[in-house]
Enzyme design. Structure first.
Site, PDB file in Angstrom:
ATOM      1  N   SER A 179       0.931  -1.132   0.046  1.00 27.83           N
ATOM      2  CA  SER A 179       0.237   0.080   0.161  1.00 27.83           C
ATOM      3  C   SER A 179       0.953   0.987  -0.011  1.00 27.83           C
ATOM      4  CB  SER A 179      -0.992   0.052   1.219  1.00 27.83           C
ATOM      5  OG  SER A 179      -2.025   1.093   1.351  1.00 27.83           O
ATOM      6  N   HIS A 183      -8.361   1.674  -1.330  1.00 29.24           N
ATOM      7  CA  HIS A 183      -8.029   0.815  -2.268  1.00 29.24           C
ATOM      8  C   HIS A 183      -9.552   0.096  -2.903  1.00 29.24           C
ATOM      9  CE1 HIS A 183      -3.618   0.772  -1.809  1.00 29.24           C
ATOM     10  NE2 HIS A 183      -4.037   0.535  -0.613  1.00 29.24           N
TER      11      HIS A 183
END
Length: 294
Positions: free
Chosen positions: A67, A170
């Site tokens: 991430s 996300h």
């Protein structure tokens, strides 16, 4: 290092030293603060360990990040300068904070259970499997109502753990942030990585700086496939893995997924000598530096 953090603070418009030392947990929970803070810490640790980022890339056969950790990885591998990585992640943090404020959303880790059943339960609740971390851990993301629906009908033999995050990262909820970061990314000039650099999209080794930058932007609203990154590390035959600060999450995942690989989570300056020894012991083999935040 103090001078470097002062410079980086000017770049991101935040007092990184204060946030990293005296700020309380609620202050740094703000994703607009947390993201540049995490990336600056990872880059600083790589410099402290290797002396400079060029040496870091030369010493690491593979670099990956989870991430927001992909921005640290991009700097370590030389695809982005530290300044550009921090500029970009600061904009990402601001954009994701704004997107999170539009609709109340969140994330819940689903631990254990049958993988297919877990994915089916996430889909049935209208959620997105935003982080597929492997090792029996998938993070579901979506609206608070959807997360409540999952909690009411959890998959068999699985535990649910709500995460203290600002929103459904996300997922499609972050689409406005993509546009914002895309505009800034268009002004930057990435370089091709100096070492193998993995992408969260599919675990692929990306050799083009421009492609990696494009993936960094699109990843804001698409799931993290850390399971695929782990599979690539296994295929490459890694023998050692070091996780840059804030360390622990990825090392714990690797204990199950990368058996036989020597692991080190760098959590304090006292770990640097151990890290240097690990690098020397595995010179000539395939090793990897990892940094990330689930």
């Amino acid at each position: 290092m103090a001078e470097r953090f002062a410079e980086w603070s000017d770049v991101v418009g935040l007092d990184l030293v204060r946030y990293g030392t005296t700020a309380d947990a609620e202050e740094i929970r703000d994703t607009a603060v947390a993201q540049p803070l995490l990336v600056s810490a990872g880059i600083a640790a790589a410099i402290a360990l290797f002396g400079d980022l060029e040496s870091a890339a030369a010493s690491a056969d593979v670099v990956a990040g989870h991430s927001v950790g992909e921005f640290t990885a991009a700097a370590v591998a030389g695809a982005l300068t530290p300044r550009d990585a921090l500029l970009l992640v600061a904009e990402r943090g601001r954009g994701m904070a704004e997107a999170s404020a539009v609709t109340p959303t969140g994330m819940t880790a689903v631990l254990g259970g049958d993988r297919d059943e877990v994915l089916a339960a996430i889909k049935a609740a209208g959620l997105t499997p935003a982080n597929d971390n492997g090792s029996g851990q998938i993070v579901a993301a979506g609206t608070l109502e959807q997360l409540e629906a999952l909690a009411a009908a959890p998959p068999a033999r699985a535990r649910l753990r709500p995460l203290a995050v600002a929103g459904a990262f996300h997922t499609h909820h972050m689409a406005p942030a993509v546009k914002r970061v895309e505009a800034l990314a268009a002004t930057l000039t990435p370089a091709d990585p100096r070492t193998r650099l993995l992408s969260n999209r599919d675990g692929a080794v990306v050799t083009s700086g421009s492609e990696y930058l494009s993936r960094l932007v699109s990843q804001i609203s698409s799931p993290v496939r850390w399971d695929a990154c782990t599979a690539t590390l296994a295929d490459l035959g890694v023998t050692a893995l070091m996780e840059l600060p804030p360390a622990g999450t990825l090392t714990n995942l690797a204990k199950r997924a990368l058996r036989g690989v020597e692991l080190l989570a760098i959590k304090s300056p006292e770990d640097l000598d151990r890290a240097r020894t690990l690098v020397a012991d595995h010179a000539g083999a395939t090793s990897t530096d990892l940094e990330g935040q689930a």
